[in-house]
Design a protein around this motif. Sequence first.
Motif, PDB file in Angstrom:
ATOM      1  N   PHE A  41      33.436  36.736  54.023  1.00  0.00           N
ATOM      2  CA  PHE A  41      34.185  37.280  52.877  1.00  0.00           C
ATOM      3  C   PHE A  41      34.852  38.611  53.237  1.00  0.00           C
ATOM      4  CE2 PHE A  41      30.853  34.585  51.279  1.00  0.00           C
ATOM      5  CZ  PHE A  41      31.450  33.856  50.269  1.00  0.00           C
ATOM      6  N   SER A  42      35.424  38.662  54.447  1.00  0.00           N
ATOM      7  CA  SER A  42      36.042  39.913  54.905  1.00  0.00           C
ATOM      8  C   SER A  42      37.257  40.303  54.077  1.00  0.00           C
ATOM      9  CB  SER A  42      36.445  39.781  56.383  1.00  0.00           C
ATOM     10  OG  SER A  42      37.362  38.698  56.557  1.00  0.00           O
ATOM     11  N   ALA A  43      37.915  39.332  53.445  1.00  0.00           N
ATOM     12  CA  ALA A  43      39.117  39.616  52.643  1.00  0.00           C
ATOM     13  C   ALA A  43      38.791  39.968  51.192  1.00  0.00           C
ATOM     14  CB  ALA A  43      40.062  38.413  52.678  1.00  0.00           C
ATOM     15  N   PHE A  44      37.509  39.981  50.837  1.00  0.00           N
ATOM     16  CA  PHE A  44      37.114  40.204  49.443  1.00  0.00           C
ATOM     17  C   PHE A  44      37.574  41.568  48.951  1.00  0.00           C
ATOM     18  CE2 PHE A  44      34.128  41.643  46.192  1.00  0.00           C
ATOM     19  CZ  PHE A  44      34.192  40.590  45.288  1.00  0.00           C
ATOM     20  N   ASP A  45      38.166  41.576  47.736  1.00  0.00           N
ATOM     21  CA  ASP A  45      38.676  42.810  47.141  1.00  0.00           C
ATOM     22  C   ASP A  45      38.587  42.669  45.620  1.00  0.00           C
ATOM     23  OD1 ASP A  45      40.401  44.817  46.003  1.00  0.00           O
ATOM     24  OD2 ASP A  45      41.244  45.109  47.996  1.00  0.00           O
ATOM     25  N   ILE A  46      37.736  43.459  44.995  1.00  0.00           N
ATOM     26  CA  ILE A  46      37.515  43.349  43.544  1.00  0.00           C
ATOM     27  C   ILE A  46      38.785  43.640  42.769  1.00  0.00           C
ATOM     28  CG2 ILE A  46      36.322  44.395  41.581  1.00  0.00           C
ATOM     29  CD1 ILE A  46      33.860  44.688  43.272  1.00  0.00           C
ATOM     30  N   GLU A  47      39.498  44.682  43.154  1.00  0.00           N
ATOM     31  CA  GLU A  47      40.693  45.076  42.400  1.00  0.00           C
ATOM     32  C   GLU A  47      41.759  43.978  42.447  1.00  0.00           C
ATOM     33  OE1 GLU A  47      40.813  47.594  40.420  1.00  0.00           O
ATOM     34  OE2 GLU A  47      38.768  48.103  41.036  1.00  0.00           O
ATOM     35  N   LYS A  48      41.905  43.330  43.592  1.00  0.00           N
ATOM     36  CA  LYS A  48      42.888  42.256  43.699  1.00  0.00           C
ATOM     37  C   LYS A  48      42.506  41.050  42.843  1.00  0.00           C
ATOM     38  CE  LYS A  48      44.810  43.276  48.265  1.00  0.00           C
ATOM     39  NZ  LYS A  48      44.993  42.789  49.659  1.00  0.00           N
ATOM     40  N   LEU A  49      41.223  40.742  42.798  1.00  0.00           N
ATOM     41  CA  LEU A  49      40.782  39.594  42.010  1.00  0.00           C
ATOM     42  C   LEU A  49      40.900  39.870  40.511  1.00  0.00           C
ATOM     43  CD1 LEU A  49      37.713  38.414  44.104  1.00  0.00           C
ATOM     44  CD2 LEU A  49      39.954  37.335  43.916  1.00  0.00           C
ATOM     45  N   GLN A  92      30.648  41.165  37.319  1.00  0.00           N
ATOM     46  CA  GLN A  92      30.267  39.883  37.911  1.00  0.00           C
ATOM     47  C   GLN A  92      30.663  39.809  39.376  1.00  0.00           C
ATOM     48  OE1 GLN A  92      31.193  36.198  36.054  1.00  0.00           O
ATOM     49  NE2 GLN A  92      30.133  36.674  34.128  1.00  0.00           N
ATOM     50  N   LEU A  93      31.833  40.353  39.711  1.00  0.00           N
ATOM     51  CA  LEU A  93      32.294  40.314  41.099  1.00  0.00           C
ATOM     52  C   LEU A  93      31.391  41.149  42.005  1.00  0.00           C
ATOM     53  CD1 LEU A  93      36.165  40.525  40.583  1.00  0.00           C
ATOM     54  CD2 LEU A  93      34.912  38.633  41.618  1.00  0.00           C
ATOM     55  N   ARG A  94      30.892  42.297  41.514  1.00  0.00           N
ATOM     56  CA  ARG A  94      30.002  43.133  42.317  1.00  0.00           C
ATOM     57  C   ARG A  94      28.698  42.389  42.629  1.00  0.00           C
ATOM     58  NH1 ARG A  94      31.975  47.275  38.669  1.00  0.00           N
ATOM     59  NH2 ARG A  94      33.363  48.700  39.791  1.00  0.00           N
ATOM     60  N   LEU A  95      28.130  41.748  41.603  1.00  0.00           N
ATOM     61  CA  LEU A  95      26.897  40.990  41.805  1.00  0.00           C
ATOM     62  C   LEU A  95      27.145  39.767  42.681  1.00  0.00           C
ATOM     63  CD1 LEU A  95      25.454  41.114  38.168  1.00  0.00           C
ATOM     64  CD2 LEU A  95      24.659  42.413  40.155  1.00  0.00           C
ATOM     65  N   TYR A  96      28.280  39.139  42.454  1.00  0.00           N
ATOM     66  CA  TYR A  96      28.636  37.910  43.180  1.00  0.00           C
ATOM     67  C   TYR A  96      28.742  38.172  44.688  1.00  0.00           C
ATOM     68  CZ  TYR A  96      32.271  34.955  45.305  1.00  0.00           C
ATOM     69  OH  TYR A  96      33.009  34.183  46.163  1.00  0.00           O
ATOM     70  N   ILE A  97      29.463  39.209  45.095  1.00  0.00           N
ATOM     71  CA  ILE A  97      29.687  39.446  46.522  1.00  0.00           C
ATOM     72  C   ILE A  97      28.397  39.857  47.231  1.00  0.00           C
ATOM     73  CG2 ILE A  97      30.334  41.872  46.288  1.00  0.00           C
ATOM     74  CD1 ILE A  97      31.833  39.183  48.657  1.00  0.00           C
ATOM     75  N   VAL A  98      27.523  40.579  46.536  1.00  0.00           N
ATOM     76  CA  VAL A  98      26.238  40.949  47.142  1.00  0.00           C
ATOM     77  C   VAL A  98      25.404  39.708  47.406  1.00  0.00           C
ATOM     78  CG1 VAL A  98      24.049  42.159  46.754  1.00  0.00           C
ATOM     79  CG2 VAL A  98      26.217  43.263  46.152  1.00  0.00           C
TER      80      VAL A  98
END
Length: 591
Positions: free
Chosen positions: A447-455, A477-483
Amino acid sequence: MNDESSGDDNDDYNIEHDPGLRAPISSYPVNDQDSVRRAYIALGPCRPMMKKNNFLQHDCGGMRRFQPNWFDEFKWLEYSVQKDAAYCFVCYLFKDRGKFPGGDAFVEEGRPSTSIRESVASNTAEFKVKYLARLHMEVKNVVLGNAPGNCQMIDHKIQKQLIASCAHETTKLVIEELGDECFAILADESSDAYQQEQLALCLRFVNKNGEPVEWFLGLGHSPSAYYVHCFAHQLQLTLVSVAKENIDCQWFFGQLAYLLNVLDMSCKKIRMLRIAQAEYMIEALKLGEIESGQGLNQEMGLARPVFNSFEFVFLLHLMNEIFGYTNDLCNALQKREQDIVNAMDLLEFTKVELDVLRKDAGWEEFLKNVTSFCEKHKVKVVDMDGKYIPIQRSAKFYRGATNYHRFHADMFLGVIDRLLVELNNRFDEVNTELLRCMQAFNPANSFSAFDIEKLVKLARFYPDDFDLEEINQLHFQLRLYIVNVRNDENFKNLKSLAELSMMIVKRDMVSRYGIVYKLLKLVLVLPVATASVERIFSAMNTIKNKLRSKMGQNFLNNCLTTFIERGFFLQAKDEDIIKYFQAMKERKVIL
């Protein structure tokens, strides 16, 4: 007619005009029955002059009443005011009570016990079992010649209704599979065997297992419909554009067309060609224009000098190289599980490969392969430092040009650069902020491309699907999801959004990350491929061919539904299909 009796004979035989009160003809003396019939015929059927509203209403699937206009449509119909029932005048006159028991009224205690429809439907249980077997398509002792003459189930209207029932239940299962999920519609157009324009429609959505799927929706046509080419079609348009705009590609494909036309000739035309070629060879040998000897002057067709030239072989290898690089991309873009983010990654990879090919090392390797082929097949290899001599084209346009410039700069680099420009131009419209936001979902490389602001920004592109409260919750949800996904071994080797979606469902994380998964599904339904709609046209050519070129639109659509989505069709219950078939119209047999 009115209710008054006429003539003395009527009084002698006690003629009663109301069919509900009259005595059966069989109750009269045998010698008088013909006279009674003549008296009733002279009197005519009982048709009281009453207005529509004067006929009583009955609760029979709703409040209904007898319609006076039926008298004009059915000349044998009569009505009893006393019994409030309809009768058949002909049946009263000629029916044999010994062979056909029962009353003469069409409606008696709510069911027409003596009507033709009921006499068939009230047959034995064995008859109904065989009728049901014919509906189940069983073909042994109950169909065709072994079936009743009026119930063979082979009439084309019945067959169409059966197919329509199957298609209805198949589509019903597809819709049930879709449920309340978001979806996209794929569309492509083609012409059928009757040269009628057809527009194939497919549903693309994410099923309950998290898989992106595409199901046939139907055929349609709208002259005002707007459409956007999918990725696979854009790639095809790119290749076509390069072939049309590059002069060397035009010449190459023109020669291929000429070759195919020659090979496609009839036997008679090929024989004529051989005779003409032989005559030319004899004349040329006599004049000393060509030499004779073993292996010379073989039959190669009229275009032998072209196909045996270094230039044709060079372009043949170049086209094979180009199509080789783009073929993998084209096949990948037509997979059902393909998503838009992975498609763009594949596109970028193909562009990098083409850029590597145009480098000096790529050119040298390519030229080596062409030269090796020519030496093996005894094709004369040109001197790259020598003067370029065009084939079948005017030399004045190439004065001073060397072979190296023509083959390396004009042909090799010219075709590759043009292809790269077309790929950039045609796919530039999807390289927008929306796509960059979608790429933040990519699970590749942990998930190297993961970016909360973009999503979160991506969710704002869909204001009808995400309200303000959901946008606010999406951050958390995105913070919990990526962890969780980065710490879960099951998510480490995922490469596509489809794999990510299926893993979320498999790990039972949908309820926990509902808004995240909702956003992921919206990305997954964006259409990428044409494989589904193209296979529909292939199936259409099988079903609607030259022998059945005038199939109606509804019939064709129903056949395609059951043929293409036969997985759903096989899941449909026979009972549901038969129930729908029986409800389409009144049947002779009521199950």
